[in-house]
Design a protein around this motif. Structure first.
Motif, short mmCIF file in Angstrom:
data_model
loop_
_atom_site.label_atom_id
_atom_site.label_comp_id
_atom_site.label_asym_id
_atom_site.label_seq_id
_atom_site.Cartn_x
_atom_site.Cartn_y
_atom_site.Cartn_z
N GLU A 1 13.63 3.81 60.25
CA GLU A 1 14.21 2.47 60.39
C GLU A 1 13.49 1.67 61.46
O GLU A 1 13.25 0.47 61.30
N MET A 2 13.12 2.33 62.57
CA MET A 2 12.39 1.63 63.63
C MET A 2 11.00 1.21 63.14
O MET A 2 10.53 0.12 63.44
N GLU A 3 10.35 2.08 62.35
CA GLU A 3 9.04 1.75 61.78
C GLU A 3 9.16 0.57 60.82
O GLU A 3 8.31 -0.33 60.81
N ASN A 4 10.21 0.57 60.00
CA ASN A 4 10.42 -0.55 59.08
C ASN A 4 10.63 -1.85 59.84
O ASN A 4 10.13 -2.90 59.43
N GLU A 5 11.36 -1.81 60.94
CA GLU A 5 11.58 -3.02 61.74
C GLU A 5 10.27 -3.51 62.35
O GLU A 5 10.01 -4.71 62.41
N ARG A 6 9.42 -2.57 62.82
CA ARG A 6 8.12 -2.95 63.38
C ARG A 6 7.25 -3.61 62.31
O ARG A 6 6.65 -4.67 62.54
N ILE A 7 7.21 -3.01 61.12
CA ILE A 7 6.41 -3.58 60.03
C ILE A 7 6.99 -4.91 59.58
O ILE A 7 6.25 -5.84 59.25
N LYS A 8 8.31 -5.04 59.59
CA LYS A 8 8.94 -6.29 59.20
C LYS A 8 8.53 -7.43 60.14
O LYS A 8 8.28 -8.55 59.70
N GLU A 9 8.39 -7.13 61.43
CA GLU A 9 7.93 -8.14 62.39
C GLU A 9 6.47 -8.52 62.12
O GLU A 9 6.10 -9.69 62.21
N LEU A 10 5.64 -7.54 61.77
CA LEU A 10 4.25 -7.84 61.40
C LEU A 10 4.20 -8.71 60.15
O LEU A 10 3.39 -9.64 60.05
N ILE A 11 5.05 -8.40 59.18
CA ILE A 11 5.11 -9.18 57.94
C ILE A 11 5.49 -10.62 58.26
O ILE A 11 4.88 -11.57 57.75
#
Length: 137
Positions: A28-38
């Motif tokens: 979930e933390m990785e998804n949030e990090r990637i979501k910010e990059l997106i």
């Protein structure tokens, strides 16, 4: 008592409490990090990039991502790219093109339909009728 009145099993109450208490997972933390990059890439593209281009941009930055994951994260974040309409042919242009393709056979009978004996001439009506659903013969 509230669960009994509402018709819920007690286990659903315990499940909800356990979900609220659990820590955030690494995925979930990785998804949030990637979501910010997106969000950053989408903002830099002036809101035009969709999931294929954002996936390519993330991969260029060294991220290991799948286009389906990017699409899902974009959907969760409410981000969409700009879609362009494909240039198509108008109905009139399509009908005109079909008319050019239609070939008319020669009149071999010369409009002479009378015969002296049976089985000397055979006739068929192969008229073509264009409709919205296609051609009827």
């Amino acid at each position: 008592m509230l669960c009994r009145v509402m018709g819920f099993p007690k286990s659903s109450l315990y499940y909800r409490e356990s979900v609220q208490r659990r820590p955030t997972s690494a995925a979930e933390m990785e998804n949030e990090r990637i979501k910010e990059l997106i969000k950053s890439i989408h903002r830099d593209s002036h809101g035009t990039y969709g999931s294929p281009r954002i996936t390519a941009a993330l991969r260029a930055q060294g991220e290991v991502v799948n286009q389906k994951r990017v699409r899902r994260l974009m959907h969760e974040a409410g981000i969409t790219g700009v879609t362009r309409r494909r240039a198509g042919r108008s109905k009139a242009a399509t009908v005109a093109a079909e008319a050019r393709e239609t070939r008319v056979a020669q009149d071999l009978v010369q409009r002479e339909f009378s015969v002296d004996a049976p089985d000397l001439r055979w006739y068929a009506d192969l008229t073509e009728h264009p409709t919205d659903e296609g051609k009827l013969y």
